[in-house]
Design a protein around this motif. Structure first.
Motif, PDB file in Angstrom:
ATOM      1  N   PHE A   6     -40.827  14.583 -14.192  1.00 27.29           N
ATOM      2  CA  PHE A   6     -41.302  15.371 -13.066  1.00 27.29           C
ATOM      3  C   PHE A   6     -41.339  16.835 -13.491  1.00 27.29           C
ATOM      4  O   PHE A   6     -40.512  17.260 -14.305  1.00 27.29           O
ATOM      5  CB  PHE A   6     -40.386  15.222 -11.848  1.00 27.29           C
ATOM      6  CG  PHE A   6     -40.433  13.859 -11.215  1.00 27.29           C
ATOM      7  CD1 PHE A   6     -41.641  13.231 -10.956  1.00 27.29           C
ATOM      8  CD2 PHE A   6     -39.267  13.211 -10.859  1.00 27.29           C
ATOM      9  CE1 PHE A   6     -41.686  11.978 -10.357  1.00 27.29           C
ATOM     10  CE2 PHE A   6     -39.296  11.959 -10.263  1.00 27.29           C
ATOM     11  CZ  PHE A   6     -40.512  11.348 -10.012  1.00 27.29           C
ATOM     12  N   PRO A   7     -42.254  17.621 -12.952  1.00 29.59           N
ATOM     13  CA  PRO A   7     -42.273  19.043 -13.315  1.00 29.59           C
ATOM     14  C   PRO A   7     -41.013  19.746 -12.813  1.00 29.59           C
ATOM     15  O   PRO A   7     -40.478  19.368 -11.762  1.00 29.59           O
ATOM     16  CB  PRO A   7     -43.531  19.581 -12.628  1.00 29.59           C
ATOM     17  CG  PRO A   7     -43.888  18.587 -11.597  1.00 29.59           C
ATOM     18  CD  PRO A   7     -43.308  17.273 -12.016  1.00 29.59           C
ATOM     19  N   PRO A   8     -40.531  20.742 -13.542  1.00 24.87           N
ATOM     20  CA  PRO A   8     -39.338  21.473 -13.100  1.00 24.87           C
ATOM     21  C   PRO A   8     -39.589  22.144 -11.750  1.00 24.87           C
ATOM     22  O   PRO A   8     -40.633  22.751 -11.525  1.00 24.87           O
ATOM     23  CB  PRO A   8     -39.137  22.526 -14.194  1.00 24.87           C
ATOM     24  CG  PRO A   8     -39.855  21.982 -15.380  1.00 24.87           C
ATOM     25  CD  PRO A   8     -41.008  21.199 -14.840  1.00 24.87           C
ATOM     26  N   VAL A   9     -38.607  22.020 -10.863  1.00 22.71           N
ATOM     27  CA  VAL A   9     -38.714  22.577  -9.518  1.00 22.71           C
ATOM     28  C   VAL A   9     -37.622  23.623  -9.323  1.00 22.71           C
ATOM     29  O   VAL A   9     -36.471  23.403  -9.680  1.00 22.71           O
ATOM     30  CB  VAL A   9     -38.581  21.471  -8.444  1.00 22.71           C
ATOM     31  CG1 VAL A   9     -38.609  22.054  -7.049  1.00 22.71           C
ATOM     32  CG2 VAL A   9     -39.664  20.421  -8.616  1.00 22.71           C
ATOM     33  N   PHE A  10     -38.028  24.753  -8.744  1.00 22.47           N
ATOM     34  CA  PHE A  10     -37.101  25.854  -8.471  1.00 22.47           C
ATOM     35  C   PHE A  10     -37.198  26.225  -7.008  1.00 22.47           C
ATOM     36  O   PHE A  10     -38.250  26.063  -6.387  1.00 22.47           O
ATOM     37  CB  PHE A  10     -37.464  27.094  -9.307  1.00 22.47           C
ATOM     38  CG  PHE A  10     -37.342  26.878 -10.769  1.00 22.47           C
ATOM     39  CD1 PHE A  10     -36.172  27.193 -11.422  1.00 22.47           C
ATOM     40  CD2 PHE A  10     -38.397  26.358 -11.499  1.00 22.47           C
ATOM     41  CE1 PHE A  10     -36.052  26.987 -12.785  1.00 22.47           C
ATOM     42  CE2 PHE A  10     -38.287  26.154 -12.860  1.00 22.47           C
ATOM     43  CZ  PHE A  10     -37.109  26.462 -13.499  1.00 22.47           C
ATOM     44  N   LEU A  11     -36.118  26.762  -6.475  1.00 24.93           N
ATOM     45  CA  LEU A  11     -36.187  27.353  -5.150  1.00 24.93           C
ATOM     46  C   LEU A  11     -36.921  28.683  -5.280  1.00 24.93           C
ATOM     47  O   LEU A  11     -36.820  29.359  -6.313  1.00 24.93           O
ATOM     48  CB  LEU A  11     -34.787  27.584  -4.590  1.00 24.93           C
ATOM     49  CG  LEU A  11     -33.955  26.341  -4.303  1.00 24.93           C
ATOM     50  CD1 LEU A  11     -32.562  26.740  -3.841  1.00 24.93           C
ATOM     51  CD2 LEU A  11     -34.635  25.460  -3.269  1.00 24.93           C
ATOM     52  N   GLN A  12     -37.632  29.054  -4.246  1.00 28.55           N
ATOM     53  CA  GLN A  12     -38.389  30.299  -4.273  1.00 28.55           C
ATOM     54  C   GLN A  12     -37.473  31.493  -4.567  1.00 28.55           C
ATOM     55  O   GLN A  12     -37.834  32.382  -5.333  1.00 28.55           O
ATOM     56  CB  GLN A  12     -39.091  30.479  -2.928  1.00 28.55           C
ATOM     57  CG  GLN A  12     -40.071  31.607  -2.880  1.00 28.55           C
ATOM     58  CD  GLN A  12     -40.785  31.667  -1.549  1.00 28.55           C
ATOM     59  OE1 GLN A  12     -40.214  31.330  -0.509  1.00 28.55           O
ATOM     60  NE2 GLN A  12     -42.023  32.084  -1.579  1.00 28.55           N
ATOM     61  N   ASP A  13     -36.271  31.490  -3.988  1.00 25.54           N
ATOM     62  CA  ASP A  13     -35.322  32.581  -4.222  1.00 25.54           C
ATOM     63  C   ASP A  13     -34.934  32.696  -5.697  1.00 25.54           C
ATOM     64  O   ASP A  13     -34.670  33.793  -6.187  1.00 25.54           O
ATOM     65  CB  ASP A  13     -34.060  32.395  -3.385  1.00 25.54           C
ATOM     66  CG  ASP A  13     -34.290  32.698  -1.912  1.00 25.54           C
ATOM     67  OD1 ASP A  13     -35.403  33.128  -1.558  1.00 25.54           O
ATOM     68  OD2 ASP A  13     -33.345  32.510  -1.120  1.00 25.54           O
TER      69      ASP A  13
END
Length: 180
Positions: free
Chosen positions: A89-96
């Motif tokens: 899965f592509p790496p996911v980050f929180l917007q913050d």
């Protein structure tokens, strides 16, 4: 909280770049900001990385003025990040988290633009904040092979005996990297 997906190669580049900044700021504590400024005159400017991140993550530039804090990942979140990586899965980050690292890179850019000397503690504080993101969050989103490779990044005042990897090697794998 909005989640942002980044391309894997961008995450590897970002980890390498942040590791370079971390190591370089650490060494600059011994010599001062002026010599570090000279080193970065031949490197990718932190502001260029911020602009690239803004375009890649599609974030609001006006919100960069606000303070964003981050927490290091818990064991559960580390495991989930690793599972997501293994499932491709592509790496996911929180917007913050993206806003936070953009702010830290802008702080580095401002520090490099100063004509007066920067206090050692100010450099060390920024180094720790950058390291908190790269080692506490980002490293769990890339492979061990890429992590090991990124640890060998060229940096300011590196040991002559080290076989370093230039940041340009990481840029080559980025799509639309003409701006870097």
């Amino acid at each position: 909280m909005k989640k942002i997906k980044l391309e894997y190669n961008l995450c590897v580049f970002l980890f390498a770049y942040l590791n370079q900044a971390d190591l370089s700021l650490h060494r600059a504590g011994w010599t001062g900001i002026r010599k570090l400024k000279n080193f970065y005159s031949n490197q990718v400017n932190p502001g260029e990385v911020v602009r690239f991140l803004i375009l890649s993550a599609d974030i609001n530039v006006n919100k960069l003025e606000y303070y964003y804090g981050i927490k290091e990942y818990s064991k559960k979140k580390i495991i989930l990040s690793r599972i997501n990586f293994l499932l491709r899965f592509p790496p996911v980050f929180l917007q913050d988290e993206i806003y936070y690292i953009c702010q830290k890179l802008m702080d580095l850019e401002k520090m490099l633009e100063k004509d007066v000397d920067v206090h050692q503690l100010e450099m060390e504080k920024l180094r720790i904040e950058i390291s908190k993101f790269s080692l506490g969050i980002l490293r769990y989103k890339i492979s061990y092979k890429d992590y090991s490779k990124a640890l060998k990044i060229e940096h300011y005042m590196q040991h002559d005996g080290l076989k370093e990897i230039k940041i340009k090697e990481f840029i080559k794998k980025l799509p639309n990297s003409s701006g870097l």
